[in-house]
Design a protein around this motif. Structure first.
Motif, short mmCIF file in Angstrom:
data_model
loop_
_atom_site.label_atom_id
_atom_site.label_comp_id
_atom_site.label_asym_id
_atom_site.label_seq_id
_atom_site.Cartn_x
_atom_site.Cartn_y
_atom_site.Cartn_z
N ARG A 23 0.86 -1.18 0.00
CA ARG A 23 0.00 0.00 0.00
C ARG A 23 0.89 1.23 0.00
NH1 ARG A 23 -3.26 2.79 4.62
NH2 ARG A 23 -4.30 4.34 3.36
N VAL A 24 0.63 2.15 -0.93
CA VAL A 24 1.37 3.41 -0.94
C VAL A 24 0.62 4.39 -0.05
CG1 VAL A 24 2.24 5.32 -2.33
CG2 VAL A 24 2.30 2.98 -3.24
N MET A 25 1.33 4.88 0.95
CA MET A 25 0.74 5.83 1.89
C MET A 25 1.29 7.21 1.57
SD MET A 25 0.99 3.34 5.19
CE MET A 25 -0.20 4.25 6.14
N ARG A 26 0.43 8.21 1.62
CA ARG A 26 0.79 9.56 1.21
C ARG A 26 0.55 10.53 2.36
NH1 ARG A 26 -2.62 13.47 -0.44
NH2 ARG A 26 -1.72 15.17 -1.61
N GLN A 27 1.55 11.39 2.61
CA GLN A 27 1.41 12.43 3.63
C GLN A 27 1.79 13.76 3.00
OE1 GLN A 27 0.41 12.47 7.06
NE2 GLN A 27 0.45 14.64 6.55
N PRO A 28 0.83 14.67 2.83
CA PRO A 28 1.19 16.00 2.33
C PRO A 28 1.92 16.79 3.42
CG PRO A 28 -1.19 15.83 2.68
CD PRO A 28 -0.60 14.50 3.02
N ILE A 29 2.89 17.59 2.98
CA ILE A 29 3.62 18.45 3.91
C ILE A 29 3.79 19.81 3.22
CG2 ILE A 29 5.77 18.81 5.20
CD1 ILE A 29 6.14 15.81 5.34
N SER A 30 3.48 20.87 3.93
CA SER A 30 3.56 22.20 3.33
C SER A 30 4.98 22.78 3.44
CB SER A 30 2.54 23.14 3.98
OG SER A 30 2.78 23.24 5.36
N ARG A 31 5.93 21.98 2.99
CA ARG A 31 7.33 22.38 2.91
C ARG A 31 7.92 21.79 1.63
NH1 ARG A 31 5.67 25.48 5.88
NH2 ARG A 31 6.28 25.94 8.01
N THR A 32 9.03 22.35 1.18
CA THR A 32 9.67 21.87 -0.04
C THR A 32 10.31 20.50 0.19
OG1 THR A 32 11.83 22.81 0.49
CG2 THR A 32 10.25 24.25 -0.70
N VAL A 33 10.65 19.84 -0.91
CA VAL A 33 11.35 18.56 -0.82
C VAL A 33 12.63 18.74 -0.02
CG1 VAL A 33 12.59 16.80 -2.15
CG2 VAL A 33 10.35 17.62 -2.94
N GLY A 34 13.38 19.80 -0.29
CA GLY A 34 14.63 20.06 0.43
C GLY A 34 14.42 20.23 1.92
N GLN A 35 13.37 20.93 2.31
CA GLN A 35 13.09 21.14 3.73
C GLN A 35 12.70 19.82 4.41
OE1 GLN A 35 10.23 24.29 2.95
NE2 GLN A 35 11.49 25.72 4.17
N VAL A 36 11.90 19.01 3.73
CA VAL A 36 11.50 17.72 4.30
C VAL A 36 12.71 16.81 4.42
CG1 VAL A 36 10.10 15.65 3.97
CG2 VAL A 36 9.11 17.91 3.50
N MET A 37 13.53 16.76 3.39
CA MET A 37 14.71 15.89 3.43
C MET A 37 15.74 16.38 4.44
SD MET A 37 14.25 13.19 1.69
CE MET A 37 15.93 12.54 1.58
N ALA A 38 15.74 17.68 4.75
CA ALA A 38 16.65 18.19 5.79
C ALA A 38 16.33 17.57 7.14
CB ALA A 38 16.57 19.72 5.86
N VAL A 39 15.07 17.22 7.35
CA VAL A 39 14.66 16.55 8.58
C VAL A 39 14.77 15.04 8.43
CG1 VAL A 39 12.75 16.17 10.19
CG2 VAL A 39 13.14 18.45 9.24
N ALA A 40 14.09 14.49 7.43
CA ALA A 40 14.02 13.03 7.25
C ALA A 40 15.39 12.43 6.96
CB ALA A 40 13.04 12.67 6.14
N GLY A 41 16.24 13.17 6.26
CA GLY A 41 17.56 12.67 5.89
C GLY A 41 18.56 12.65 7.03
N GLN A 42 18.22 13.26 8.16
CA GLN A 42 19.06 13.18 9.36
C GLN A 42 18.63 11.92 10.12
OE1 GLN A 42 19.21 16.68 11.84
NE2 GLN A 42 18.91 18.01 10.07
N LEU A 43 19.28 10.83 9.81
CA LEU A 43 18.83 9.53 10.31
C LEU A 43 18.88 9.41 11.82
CD1 LEU A 43 20.33 7.34 7.47
CD2 LEU A 43 18.00 8.26 7.69
N ASP A 44 19.74 10.17 12.48
CA ASP A 44 19.77 10.12 13.94
C ASP A 44 18.49 10.72 14.55
OD1 ASP A 44 20.62 12.64 13.01
OD2 ASP A 44 21.84 13.00 14.78
N ARG A 45 17.67 11.39 13.72
CA ARG A 45 16.41 11.95 14.20
C ARG A 45 15.23 11.00 14.02
NH1 ARG A 45 15.44 18.08 12.61
NH2 ARG A 45 13.98 17.81 14.33
N LEU A 46 15.48 9.80 13.48
CA LEU A 46 14.38 8.85 13.26
C LEU A 46 13.47 8.66 14.48
CD1 LEU A 46 15.92 5.95 11.16
CD2 LEU A 46 14.00 7.39 10.52
#
Length: 145
Positions: A5-28
């Motif tokens: 199942r593909v789950m979708r979550q809209p976020i009112s931020r750019t891809v770069g802003q989202v990846m700045a958070v999600a890409g910091q794996l120590d923040r998982l």
């Protein structure tokens, strides 16, 4: 029986802003608590012929036990795929993408139903992922534009 199942979550931020958070794996554990109550990096490597893509191996304490996770991260492309080695040795490939959208971006996570998973377990997994993606959205939306 549905196996993905593909789950979708809209976020009112750019891809770069989202990846700045999600890409910091120590923040998982901050946002993916249904997946990682703790996470510790064990090996860091580089991708094949592409400096944008890197791999990181982590040991994660999850609700389903002690697991190993290898992340394939391409921040510029919004990719945070990860292979999860379950306690029984089963490897599950998880696809997570952050894509541009008119409102900012969408996080798309492909949830995989494991063999032998009951309907109740499948619903619990869906609820956990939904909650994790909402927490990610909340963290990202705290970022000043």
């Amino acid at each position: 029986m549905v196996t993905r199942r593909v789950m979708r979550q809209p976020i009112s931020r750019t891809v770069g802003q989202v990846m700045a958070v999600a890409g910091q794996l120590d923040r998982l554990p901050e946002w993916a608590y249904g997946f990682a109550q703790s996470a510790e990096r064990v090996v860091v490597g580089s991708g094949d012929d592409d400096d944008r893509v890197h791999r990181e191996r982590w040991v994660v304490e999850s609700p389903f036990g002690h697991i190993e996770v290898e992340f394939f991260v391409d921040v510029a492309s919004g990719i945070l795929d990860h292979d999860v080695t379950m306690p029984d040795g089963t490897v599950v490939h998880n696809r997570l993408r952050v894509e541009p959208a008119p409102h900012g971006s969408d996080v798309l996570f492909t949830l995989v139903r494991l063999p032998g998973m009951t309907d109740d377990q499948w619903r619990d997994d869906e609820r956990a992922v939904t909650a994790d993606l909402r927490r990610l959205a909340e963290l990202c939306e705290k970022i000043d534009e």
